[in-house]
Design a protein around this motif. Structure first.
Motif, PDB file in Angstrom:
ATOM      1  N   MET A   1       0.828  -1.181   0.000  1.00 48.11           N
ATOM      2  CA  MET A   1       0.000   0.000   0.000  1.00 48.11           C
ATOM      3  C   MET A   1       0.875   1.248   0.000  1.00 48.11           C
ATOM      4  N   LYS A   2       0.509   2.193  -0.798  1.00 49.93           N
ATOM      5  CA  LYS A   2       1.283   3.430  -0.912  1.00 49.93           C
ATOM      6  C   LYS A   2       0.825   4.431   0.138  1.00 49.93           C
ATOM      7  N   ASN A   3       1.800   4.973   0.888  1.00 49.54           N
ATOM      8  CA  ASN A   3       1.498   6.018   1.862  1.00 49.54           C
ATOM      9  C   ASN A   3       1.419   7.350   1.146  1.00 49.54           C
ATOM     10  N   SER A   4       0.280   7.990   1.216  1.00 52.19           N
ATOM     11  CA  SER A   4       0.167   9.307   0.598  1.00 52.19           C
ATOM     12  C   SER A   4       0.387  10.367   1.672  1.00 52.19           C
ATOM     13  N   ASN A   5       1.028  11.423   1.270  1.00 52.63           N
ATOM     14  CA  ASN A   5       1.330  12.519   2.181  1.00 52.63           C
ATOM     15  C   ASN A   5       0.107  13.427   2.264  1.00 52.63           C
ATOM     16  N   PRO A   6      -0.477  13.592   3.468  1.00 55.36           N
ATOM     17  CA  PRO A   6      -1.672  14.437   3.584  1.00 55.36           C
ATOM     18  C   PRO A   6      -1.381  15.926   3.417  1.00 55.36           C
ATOM     19  N   TYR A   7      -0.101  16.304   3.456  1.00 54.93           N
ATOM     20  CA  TYR A   7       0.268  17.711   3.354  1.00 54.93           C
ATOM     21  C   TYR A   7       0.861  18.060   1.997  1.00 54.93           C
ATOM     22  N   ALA A  14       3.440  26.051  -1.786  1.00 50.42           N
ATOM     23  CA  ALA A  14       4.742  26.683  -1.534  1.00 50.42           C
ATOM     24  C   ALA A  14       5.596  26.671  -2.797  1.00 50.42           C
ATOM     25  N   ARG A  15       5.600  25.571  -3.519  1.00 52.10           N
ATOM     26  CA  ARG A  15       6.399  25.491  -4.745  1.00 52.10           C
ATOM     27  C   ARG A  15       5.922  26.488  -5.801  1.00 52.10           C
ATOM     28  N   ILE A  16       4.633  26.531  -6.033  1.00 54.99           N
ATOM     29  CA  ILE A  16       4.095  27.419  -7.068  1.00 54.99           C
ATOM     30  C   ILE A  16       4.329  28.877  -6.693  1.00 54.99           C
ATOM     31  N   SER A  17       4.037  29.234  -5.448  1.00 54.55           N
ATOM     32  CA  SER A  17       4.243  30.631  -5.048  1.00 54.55           C
ATOM     33  C   SER A  17       5.729  30.994  -5.029  1.00 54.55           C
ATOM     34  N   ALA A  68      14.626  25.039  -1.811  1.00 51.04           N
ATOM     35  CA  ALA A  68      13.478  24.474  -1.097  1.00 51.04           C
ATOM     36  C   ALA A  68      12.645  23.540  -1.972  1.00 51.04           C
ATOM     37  N   LEU A  69      12.841  23.588  -3.277  1.00 51.12           N
ATOM     38  CA  LEU A  69      12.150  22.633  -4.147  1.00 51.12           C
ATOM     39  C   LEU A  69      12.587  21.206  -3.825  1.00 51.12           C
ATOM     40  N   TRP A  70      13.824  21.031  -3.333  1.00 56.44           N
ATOM     41  CA  TRP A  70      14.347  19.711  -2.999  1.00 56.44           C
ATOM     42  C   TRP A  70      14.459  19.507  -1.495  1.00 56.44           C
ATOM     43  N   LYS A  71      14.935  20.515  -0.797  1.00 51.92           N
ATOM     44  CA  LYS A  71      15.150  20.440   0.658  1.00 51.92           C
ATOM     45  C   LYS A  71      14.291  21.517   1.316  1.00 51.92           C
ATOM     46  N   GLU A  72      13.070  21.164   1.687  1.00 49.62           N
ATOM     47  CA  GLU A  72      12.104  22.145   2.172  1.00 49.62           C
ATOM     48  C   GLU A  72      12.593  22.873   3.420  1.00 49.62           C
ATOM     49  N   GLY A  73      13.107  22.154   4.381  1.00 51.29           N
ATOM     50  CA  GLY A  73      13.525  22.772   5.633  1.00 51.29           C
ATOM     51  C   GLY A  73      14.690  23.729   5.459  1.00 51.29           C
ATOM     52  N   LEU A  74      15.749  23.259   4.818  1.00 48.76           N
ATOM     53  CA  LEU A  74      16.943  24.085   4.632  1.00 48.76           C
ATOM     54  C   LEU A  74      16.665  25.292   3.737  1.00 48.76           C
ATOM     55  N   GLY A  75      16.000  25.061   2.611  1.00 42.35           N
ATOM     56  CA  GLY A  75      15.692  26.151   1.686  1.00 42.35           C
ATOM     57  C   GLY A  75      14.737  27.167   2.285  1.00 42.35           C
ATOM     58  N   LEU A 115       5.594  28.639   4.237  1.00 44.99           N
ATOM     59  CA  LEU A 115       4.861  27.433   3.855  1.00 44.99           C
ATOM     60  C   LEU A 115       5.788  26.226   3.766  1.00 44.99           C
ATOM     61  N   TYR A 116       6.990  26.426   3.218  1.00 53.00           N
ATOM     62  CA  TYR A 116       7.967  25.334   3.168  1.00 53.00           C
ATOM     63  C   TYR A 116       8.323  24.853   4.574  1.00 53.00           C
ATOM     64  N   LEU A 117       8.532  25.799   5.484  1.00 53.35           N
ATOM     65  CA  LEU A 117       8.891  25.412   6.852  1.00 53.35           C
ATOM     66  C   LEU A 117       7.744  24.694   7.560  1.00 53.35           C
ATOM     67  N   VAL A 118       6.512  25.153   7.343  1.00 53.44           N
ATOM     68  CA  VAL A 118       5.351  24.473   7.932  1.00 53.44           C
ATOM     69  C   VAL A 118       5.229  23.072   7.360  1.00 53.44           C
ATOM     70  N   TYR A 119       5.366  22.935   6.047  1.00 46.78           N
ATOM     71  CA  TYR A 119       5.300  21.615   5.427  1.00 46.78           C
ATOM     72  C   TYR A 119       6.388  20.701   5.974  1.00 46.78           C
ATOM     73  N   TRP A 120       7.608  21.225   6.074  1.00 45.49           N
ATOM     74  CA  TRP A 120       8.728  20.429   6.569  1.00 45.49           C
ATOM     75  C   TRP A 120       8.462  19.949   7.995  1.00 45.49           C
ATOM     76  N   LYS A 121       7.953  20.843   8.846  1.00 42.72           N
ATOM     77  CA  LYS A 121       7.668  20.479  10.234  1.00 42.72           C
ATOM     78  C   LYS A 121       6.534  19.451  10.322  1.00 42.72           C
ATOM     79  N   LEU A 122       5.461  19.673   9.576  1.00 43.82           N
ATOM     80  CA  LEU A 122       4.337  18.725   9.602  1.00 43.82           C
ATOM     81  C   LEU A 122       4.746  17.367   9.036  1.00 43.82           C
ATOM     82  N   ASN A 123       5.531  17.368   7.981  1.00 44.43           N
ATOM     83  CA  ASN A 123       5.975  16.133   7.357  1.00 44.43           C
ATOM     84  C   ASN A 123       6.938  15.378   8.279  1.00 44.43           C
ATOM     85  N   LYS A 124       7.786  16.130   8.979  1.00 44.77           N
ATOM     86  CA  LYS A 124       8.720  15.515   9.913  1.00 44.77           C
ATOM     87  C   LYS A 124       7.964  14.863  11.072  1.00 44.77           C
TER      88      LYS A 124
END
Length: 128
Positions: A1-7, A14-17, A68-75, A115-124
């Motif tokens: 089963m594939k785990n989908s990321n809810p975020y 974040a990427r588009i903006s 941040a396109l590759w490394k959300e937290g650092l970027g 948004l990248y930092l929020v995504y990184w924190k929620l994903n972590k």
């Protein structure tokens, strides 16, 4: 089963903006640079050191959005810290017409970084 990321939607916003902000900034910078070269070929020599530092830090902020396109937290952290430093440096810029009033404009540029930092924190937290 594939785990989908809810975020995933947050990451795409974040990427588009972020891409739109990088493209907008490059578009404005290239247009101003070309126009400035037509008016005064030695226009770069007329900039004060604080403006050159602001340009350099702004470039680091844009590089953070690309990273941040590759490394959300650092970027995201790199971009947000650079934008905050640009705002602080702008307060000391004697040629700036908008100092404290520019907070709203800088906030708009910080949205993808946050948004990248929020995504990184929620994903972590999701991976724990």
């Amino acid at each position: 089963m594939k785990n989908s990321n809810p975020y995933k939607w947050l990451r795409w916003i974040a990427r588009i903006s972020g891409i739109l902000i990088v493209a907008f900034t490059l578009f404005i910078f290239i247009g101003e640079f070309i126009e400035g070269q037509h008016r005064n070929p030695s226009a770069l020599a007329s900039y004060t050191p604080i403006i050159l530092i602001i340009f350099a830090v702004w470039t680091i902020a844009l590089a953070g959005l690309v990273l941040a396109l590759w490394k959300e937290g650092l970027g995201g952290l790199m971009s947000l810290a650079s934008y905050m430093l640009v705002y602080i440096l702008n307060l000391f810029n004697k040629q700036a017409t908008m100092k404290a009033n520019a907070l709203g404009i800088f906030f708009i540029f910080c949205i993808p970084s946050m948004l990248y930092l929020v995504y990184w924190k929620l994903n972590k937290d999701e991976l724990r």
